[in-house]
Design a protein around this motif. Structure first.
Motif, PDB file in Angstrom:
ATOM      1  N   ALA A  16       0.843  -1.197   0.000  1.00 56.56           N
ATOM      2  CA  ALA A  16       0.000   0.000   0.000  1.00 56.56           C
ATOM      3  C   ALA A  16       0.877   1.246   0.000  1.00 56.56           C
ATOM      4  N   GLY A  17       0.546   2.189  -0.866  1.00 57.14           N
ATOM      5  CA  GLY A  17       1.303   3.438  -0.967  1.00 57.14           C
ATOM      6  C   GLY A  17       2.457   3.387  -1.946  1.00 57.14           C
ATOM      7  N   ASP A  18       2.856   2.193  -2.385  1.00 53.40           N
ATOM      8  CA  ASP A  18       3.928   2.059  -3.363  1.00 53.40           C
ATOM      9  C   ASP A  18       3.386   2.237  -4.772  1.00 53.40           C
ATOM     10  N   PHE A  19       4.293   2.370  -5.720  1.00 51.96           N
ATOM     11  CA  PHE A  19       3.891   2.404  -7.118  1.00 51.96           C
ATOM     12  C   PHE A  19       4.849   1.540  -7.922  1.00 51.96           C
ATOM     13  N   PHE A  20       4.400   1.165  -9.108  1.00 50.50           N
ATOM     14  CA  PHE A  20       5.219   0.385 -10.028  1.00 50.50           C
ATOM     15  C   PHE A  20       4.943   0.873 -11.433  1.00 50.50           C
ATOM     16  N   ALA A  21       5.979   1.193 -12.173  1.00 53.21           N
ATOM     17  CA  ALA A  21       5.850   1.605 -13.567  1.00 53.21           C
ATOM     18  C   ALA A  21       6.006   0.363 -14.440  1.00 53.21           C
ATOM     19  N   ILE A  22       4.940  -0.016 -15.114  1.00 54.71           N
ATOM     20  CA  ILE A  22       4.976  -1.193 -15.982  1.00 54.71           C
ATOM     21  C   ILE A  22       5.755  -0.831 -17.235  1.00 54.71           C
ATOM     22  N   PRO A  23       6.777  -1.602 -17.587  1.00 54.98           N
ATOM     23  CA  PRO A  23       7.591  -1.283 -18.767  1.00 54.98           C
ATOM     24  C   PRO A  23       6.750  -1.232 -20.044  1.00 54.98           C
ATOM     25  N   GLU A  24       7.077  -0.262 -20.886  1.00 52.83           N
ATOM     26  CA  GLU A  24       6.350  -0.048 -22.142  1.00 52.83           C
ATOM     27  C   GLU A  24       6.334  -1.295 -23.016  1.00 52.83           C
ATOM     28  N   GLY A  25       7.338  -2.142 -22.888  1.00 54.59           N
ATOM     29  CA  GLY A  25       7.408  -3.358 -23.683  1.00 54.59           C
ATOM     30  C   GLY A  25       6.250  -4.317 -23.444  1.00 54.59           C
ATOM     31  N   ASN A  26       5.456  -4.084 -22.408  1.00 51.73           N
ATOM     32  CA  ASN A  26       4.302  -4.944 -22.130  1.00 51.73           C
ATOM     33  C   ASN A  26       3.086  -4.605 -22.983  1.00 51.73           C
ATOM     34  N   TYR A  27       3.156  -3.490 -23.729  1.00 52.31           N
ATOM     35  CA  TYR A  27       2.082  -3.223 -24.680  1.00 52.31           C
ATOM     36  C   TYR A  27       2.169  -4.258 -25.783  1.00 52.31           C
ATOM     37  N   GLY A  28       1.029  -4.614 -26.349  1.00 54.72           N
ATOM     38  CA  GLY A  28       1.004  -5.583 -27.435  1.00 54.72           C
ATOM     39  C   GLY A  28       1.778  -5.068 -28.637  1.00 54.72           C
ATOM     40  N   ALA A  29       1.978  -5.910 -29.611  1.00 52.29           N
ATOM     41  CA  ALA A  29       2.715  -5.542 -30.819  1.00 52.29           C
ATOM     42  C   ALA A  29       2.081  -4.326 -31.482  1.00 52.29           C
ATOM     43  N   GLY A  30       2.917  -3.454 -32.015  1.00 55.73           N
ATOM     44  CA  GLY A  30       2.425  -2.306 -32.766  1.00 55.73           C
ATOM     45  C   GLY A  30       1.669  -1.298 -31.927  1.00 55.73           C
TER      46      GLY A  30
END
Length: 181
Positions: A16-30
């Motif tokens: 709780a209170g933390d954050f995580f930046a999901i890497p852009e590479g996790n977006y689908g192709a294109g």
């Protein structure tokens, strides 16, 4: 626990209170989609930028998508300009995969590109439509959320249109669409 795109193992675990930046590479192709599910209620923001990622960053708050969403987003005004400055305006919309979708701008009906499936959430798809002019209207016979963006060189802007139903519990399953810019 933060799960991305239907994977069985969490990408990260935070407190709780933390954050995580999901890497852009996790977006689908294109520059496609990303599906996020969390084990506890969470806030999700999508970072957007212009072609120069060092300036004009913005954040969109993304609510959960569910079957109680509105079926129309009408009168997105001047998608291609702000304060008299011309932008390449567009939208990213998320709806149910079987939905009939219609988009109109000041030039009339817009031909939709092929839908992009949301990884790990086959009931939903998205569309990215660039080059829109004037006011925009989007209708769907399924749940609907619409992100709007504009880009001109190092300048960029974005917004997000979605219903925030008050009669249903907060869901932690969130679909994010689009990439930077």
């Amino acid at each position: 626990e933060i799960y991305v795109n239907g994977e069985a193992a969490p990408l990260a675990t935070i407190n709780a209170g933390d954050f995580f930046a999901i890497p852009e590479g996790n977006y689908g192709a294109g520059r496609g989609n990303m599906y996020i599910r969390t084990s506890n209620p969470s806030y999700v923001y999508q970072m957007l930028s212009s072609t120069n990622r060092n300036v004009n960053l913005s954040l969109n708050f993304l609510p959960p998508i569910n079957c109680f969403q509105p079926r129309e987003v009408n009168n997105i005004a001047s998608v291609d300009q702000i304060g008299g400055v011309q932008f390449n305006g567009g939208i990213i919309l998320v709806t149910t995969s079987v939905a009939e979708v219609e988009v109109e701008d000041d030039n009339g009906a817009v031909v939709l590109p092929a839908a992009t499936p949301v990884p790990g959430r086959p009931a939903f798809s998205s569309y990215r439509i660039n080059g829109l002019e004037g006011s925009v209207r989007v209708t769907s016979d399924g749940a609907l959320q619409v992100g709007v963006f504009g880009q001109s060189g190092a300048r960029g802007w974005a917004g997000y249109y979605a219903g925030f139903p008050t009669d249903v519990p907060f869901l932690t399953q969130i679909a994010m669409v689009g990439g930077s810019g």
